[in-house]
Design a protein around this motif. Sequence first.
Motif, PDB file in Angstrom:
ATOM      1  N   THR A  30     103.993  48.768 109.237  1.00  0.00           N
ATOM      2  CA  THR A  30     104.058  48.137 107.923  1.00  0.00           C
ATOM      3  C   THR A  30     105.452  47.572 107.706  1.00  0.00           C
ATOM      4  O   THR A  30     106.443  48.196 108.070  1.00  0.00           O
ATOM      5  CB  THR A  30     103.732  49.167 106.817  1.00  0.00           C
ATOM      6  N   GLY A  31     105.518  46.398 107.114  1.00  0.00           N
ATOM      7  CA  GLY A  31     106.794  45.753 106.838  1.00  0.00           C
ATOM      8  C   GLY A  31     106.568  44.385 106.229  1.00  0.00           C
ATOM      9  O   GLY A  31     105.599  44.188 105.498  1.00  0.00           O
ATOM     10  N   THR A  32     107.451  43.437 106.544  1.00  0.00           N
ATOM     11  CA  THR A  32     107.321  42.078 106.035  1.00  0.00           C
ATOM     12  C   THR A  32     107.705  41.084 107.123  1.00  0.00           C
ATOM     13  O   THR A  32     108.402  41.424 108.074  1.00  0.00           O
ATOM     14  CB  THR A  32     108.238  41.843 104.816  1.00  0.00           C
ATOM     15  N   GLY A  33     107.234  39.858 106.967  1.00  0.00           N
ATOM     16  CA  GLY A  33     107.624  38.782 107.869  1.00  0.00           C
ATOM     17  C   GLY A  33     106.999  38.846 109.248  1.00  0.00           C
ATOM     18  O   GLY A  33     107.589  38.394 110.220  1.00  0.00           O
ATOM     19  N   PHE A  34     105.789  39.398 109.349  1.00  0.00           N
ATOM     20  CA  PHE A  34     105.143  39.568 110.652  1.00  0.00           C
ATOM     21  C   PHE A  34     104.364  38.341 111.131  1.00  0.00           C
ATOM     22  O   PHE A  34     103.983  38.286 112.299  1.00  0.00           O
ATOM     23  CB  PHE A  34     104.203  40.768 110.641  1.00  0.00           C
ATOM     24  N   THR A  35     104.116  37.381 110.263  1.00  0.00           N
ATOM     25  CA  THR A  35     103.385  36.192 110.685  1.00  0.00           C
ATOM     26  C   THR A  35     104.122  35.508 111.832  1.00  0.00           C
ATOM     27  O   THR A  35     105.313  35.250 111.736  1.00  0.00           O
ATOM     28  CB  THR A  35     103.193  35.219 109.510  1.00  0.00           C
ATOM     29  N   GLY A  36     103.411  35.253 112.908  1.00  0.00           N
ATOM     30  CA  GLY A  36     104.025  34.623 114.073  1.00  0.00           C
ATOM     31  C   GLY A  36     104.743  35.580 114.998  1.00  0.00           C
ATOM     32  O   GLY A  36     105.452  35.145 115.904  1.00  0.00           O
ATOM     33  N   ALA A  37     104.569  36.900 114.801  1.00  0.00           N
ATOM     34  CA  ALA A  37     105.233  37.880 115.659  1.00  0.00           C
ATOM     35  C   ALA A  37     104.849  37.642 117.116  1.00  0.00           C
ATOM     36  O   ALA A  37     103.693  37.356 117.437  1.00  0.00           O
ATOM     37  CB  ALA A  37     104.859  39.301 115.245  1.00  0.00           C
ATOM     38  N   THR A  38     105.835  37.750 117.997  1.00  0.00           N
ATOM     39  CA  THR A  38     105.615  37.488 119.415  1.00  0.00           C
ATOM     40  C   THR A  38     105.752  38.733 120.283  1.00  0.00           C
ATOM     41  O   THR A  38     105.453  38.676 121.468  1.00  0.00           O
ATOM     42  CB  THR A  38     106.602  36.424 119.929  1.00  0.00           C
ATOM     43  N   GLY A  39     106.202  39.846 119.706  1.00  0.00           N
ATOM     44  CA  GLY A  39     106.348  41.055 120.499  1.00  0.00           C
ATOM     45  C   GLY A  39     106.506  42.300 119.656  1.00  0.00           C
ATOM     46  O   GLY A  39     107.068  42.243 118.559  1.00  0.00           O
TER      47      GLY A  39
END
Length: 88
Positions: A30-39
């Motif tokens: 859980t957190g923020t800013g995960f859109t587009g995470a690559t790893g």
Amino acid sequence: MPYTYVSVPTLISVTPNTGPVTGGTAVTITGTGFTGATGVFFGFLPAVSFTVNSDTQITAITPVGFGPAPVTVTGPGGIAGGVFFIYS
């Protein structure tokens, strides 16, 4: 060309935060800013697999590991950390 700001991801928690050294534990990050995470990494090892459920949640499968492992998420805005998964 227009400038687009992409925020650095942040980590709040990993649930569960413990699991066996053999890996294979499904965890919710859980957190923020995960859109587009690559790893997603547990220590220096990449997650077996991960799915970005939303901008605030990722489901990942832990690799084989040992001891306390810092969890990090890499995204377009940078690298987030600060929470641990403990292999037991």
